[in-house]
Design a protein around this motif. Structure first.
Motif, PDB file in Angstrom:
ATOM      1  N   ASP A 148      -2.573 -21.163  19.523  1.00  0.00           N
ATOM      2  CA  ASP A 148      -3.820 -21.712  20.062  1.00  0.00           C
ATOM      3  C   ASP A 148      -4.401 -20.797  21.143  1.00  0.00           C
ATOM      4  OD1 ASP A 148      -3.685 -23.896  18.399  1.00  0.00           O
ATOM      5  OD2 ASP A 148      -2.704 -25.194  19.879  1.00  0.00           O
ATOM      6  N   GLU A 149      -3.527 -20.240  21.991  1.00  0.00           N
ATOM      7  CA  GLU A 149      -4.001 -19.335  23.041  1.00  0.00           C
ATOM      8  C   GLU A 149      -4.598 -18.061  22.444  1.00  0.00           C
ATOM      9  OE1 GLU A 149      -0.537 -18.840  25.436  1.00  0.00           O
ATOM     10  OE2 GLU A 149      -0.678 -20.844  26.319  1.00  0.00           O
ATOM     11  N   MET A 150      -3.995 -17.561  21.365  1.00  0.00           N
ATOM     12  CA  MET A 150      -4.554 -16.388  20.689  1.00  0.00           C
ATOM     13  C   MET A 150      -5.931 -16.688  20.122  1.00  0.00           C
ATOM     14  SD  MET A 150      -1.509 -14.495  18.596  1.00  0.00           S
ATOM     15  CE  MET A 150       0.038 -14.026  19.381  1.00  0.00           C
ATOM     16  N   ARG A 151      -6.079 -17.849  19.522  1.00  0.00           N
ATOM     17  CA  ARG A 151      -7.378 -18.222  18.959  1.00  0.00           C
ATOM     18  C   ARG A 151      -8.439 -18.306  20.055  1.00  0.00           C
ATOM     19  NH1 ARG A 151      -3.988 -22.185  16.252  1.00  0.00           N
ATOM     20  NH2 ARG A 151      -3.591 -21.548  14.080  1.00  0.00           N
ATOM     21  N   LYS A 152      -8.085 -18.936  21.181  1.00  0.00           N
ATOM     22  CA  LYS A 152      -9.038 -19.060  22.292  1.00  0.00           C
ATOM     23  C   LYS A 152      -9.398 -17.695  22.858  1.00  0.00           C
ATOM     24  CE  LYS A 152      -7.912 -23.749  23.857  1.00  0.00           C
ATOM     25  NZ  LYS A 152      -7.105 -24.156  22.692  1.00  0.00           N
ATOM     26  N   ALA A 153      -8.400 -16.824  23.008  1.00  0.00           N
ATOM     27  CA  ALA A 153      -8.673 -15.481  23.531  1.00  0.00           C
ATOM     28  C   ALA A 153      -9.582 -14.708  22.587  1.00  0.00           C
ATOM     29  CB  ALA A 153      -7.357 -14.736  23.747  1.00  0.00           C
ATOM     30  N   LYS A 154      -9.341 -14.819  21.292  1.00  0.00           N
ATOM     31  CA  LYS A 154     -10.172 -14.110  20.315  1.00  0.00           C
ATOM     32  C   LYS A 154     -11.596 -14.643  20.331  1.00  0.00           C
ATOM     33  CE  LYS A 154     -10.492 -13.013  15.371  1.00  0.00           C
ATOM     34  NZ  LYS A 154     -11.662 -13.833  14.984  1.00  0.00           N
ATOM     35  N   GLU A 155     -11.761 -15.959  20.417  1.00  0.00           N
ATOM     36  CA  GLU A 155     -13.102 -16.544  20.457  1.00  0.00           C
ATOM     37  C   GLU A 155     -13.878 -16.061  21.675  1.00  0.00           C
ATOM     38  OE1 GLU A 155     -12.307 -20.676  20.419  1.00  0.00           O
ATOM     39  OE2 GLU A 155     -11.724 -20.722  18.283  1.00  0.00           O
ATOM     40  N   ARG A 156     -13.207 -16.012  22.834  1.00  0.00           N
ATOM     41  CA  ARG A 156     -13.898 -15.551  24.044  1.00  0.00           C
ATOM     42  C   ARG A 156     -14.225 -14.065  23.955  1.00  0.00           C
ATOM     43  NH1 ARG A 156     -11.495 -13.979  29.755  1.00  0.00           N
ATOM     44  NH2 ARG A 156     -13.446 -13.389  30.740  1.00  0.00           N
ATOM     45  N   ARG A 157     -13.308 -13.280  23.415  1.00  0.00           N
ATOM     46  CA  ARG A 157     -13.567 -11.840  23.299  1.00  0.00           C
ATOM     47  C   ARG A 157     -14.771 -11.572  22.402  1.00  0.00           C
ATOM     48  NH1 ARG A 157      -9.288  -8.009  20.460  1.00  0.00           N
ATOM     49  NH2 ARG A 157     -10.356  -8.902  18.664  1.00  0.00           N
ATOM     50  N   GLU A 158     -14.926 -12.352  21.346  1.00  0.00           N
ATOM     51  CA  GLU A 158     -16.068 -12.174  20.451  1.00  0.00           C
ATOM     52  C   GLU A 158     -17.379 -12.491  21.157  1.00  0.00           C
ATOM     53  OE1 GLU A 158     -14.992 -14.675  17.202  1.00  0.00           O
ATOM     54  OE2 GLU A 158     -13.872 -13.094  16.159  1.00  0.00           O
ATOM     55  N   ARG A 159     -17.342 -13.405  22.152  1.00  0.00           N
ATOM     56  CA  ARG A 159     -18.549 -13.766  22.892  1.00  0.00           C
ATOM     57  C   ARG A 159     -18.853 -12.800  24.029  1.00  0.00           C
ATOM     58  NH1 ARG A 159     -15.915 -18.586  23.569  1.00  0.00           N
ATOM     59  NH2 ARG A 159     -16.096 -18.332  25.830  1.00  0.00           N
ATOM     60  N   THR A 160     -17.820 -12.328  24.732  1.00  0.00           N
ATOM     61  CA  THR A 160     -18.033 -11.628  25.997  1.00  0.00           C
ATOM     62  C   THR A 160     -17.465 -10.210  26.052  1.00  0.00           C
ATOM     63  OG1 THR A 160     -15.972 -12.374  27.043  1.00  0.00           O
ATOM     64  CG2 THR A 160     -17.871 -13.870  27.155  1.00  0.00           C
TER      65      THR A 160
END
Length: 212
Positions: free
Chosen positions: A79-91
């Motif tokens: 779950d933490e990997m998914r959240k980190a990837k989602e944020r990286r794609e945005r910012t």
């Protein structure tokens, strides 16, 4: 000073691995202080409010997240990997490092590879290590390019920090185009082509000493 915030993710049993990486970051702090870097390292033990606090820290503060995987990849780490990837794609942040213990069982390594492929589209989205020294060496290889990256690349990779203001600095017969950039809460001047000075100087110092 520019601040690089690193989050050490992974199972709570991997205390020795986290301590090894803390020692590495302490050494990097001393080495790159001359380039106006400050490295902050945190792990789950230091963040209150359990998983909610960790998720908030990943979303709002983390510049680099290092997943240490030894054995089975736990659901919360996924779950933490998914959240980190989602944020990286945005910012453009955080940089995501996945460190895999080669001493893990083959079925655990195979499941990690399958998950990596499903999330990142790359089967080998990880770096292998065999022992604590190997872990430290591999992470150092990954972190140092971030600390030595040229200012234009830093800005290009951090979409939320693209606030530029050109300035000209003259010294004798030479003129340099510099950039004032808002990197998190710190205002710095990026010096390009100026030998004998750090890549960044505090804005106030630049105003006092160098702006004509």
């Amino acid at each position: 000073m520019r601040k690089l915030t690193i989050f050490l993710a992974g199972s709570t049993e991997l205390k020795d691995e986290r301590e090894k990486l803390r020692a590495l970051c302490l050494n990097l702090n001393q080495t790159y202080k001359r380039l106006c870097w400050e490295i902050e390292v945190k792990s789950c033990e230091e963040i209150t409010d359990s998983q909610t606090g960790i998720d908030k820290f990943i979303e709002e503060e983390t510049d680099v997240i290092i997943f240490i995987v030894s054995g089975e990849l736990r659901d919360w780490s996924k779950d933490e990997m998914r959240k980190a990837k989602e944020r990286r794609e945005r910012t453009g942040r955080p940089a995501i490092l996945v460190m895999r213990d080669e001493n893990s069982q083959e079925e655990h390594k195979a499941r990690l590879e399958a998950f990596m492929y499903g999330l990142f589209g790359k089967e080998k989205y990880y770096t292998s290590y065999n022992n604590l020294d190997g872990l430290s060496t591999e992470v150092k290889i990954k972190i140092e390019p971030i600390l030595t990256e040229q200012p234009d690349n830093i800005l290009a990779n951090a979409a939320s920090y693209k606030e530029l203001k050109p300035i000209t600095w003259k010294n004798d017969n030479f003129a340099y185009l510099t950039i004032e950039t808002r990197f998190k809460e710190n205002y710095n001047i990026a010096l390009e082509g100026v030998k004998g000075t750090p890549n960044y100087l505090p804005y106030d110092k630049m105003q006092e000493e160098h702006v004509f």
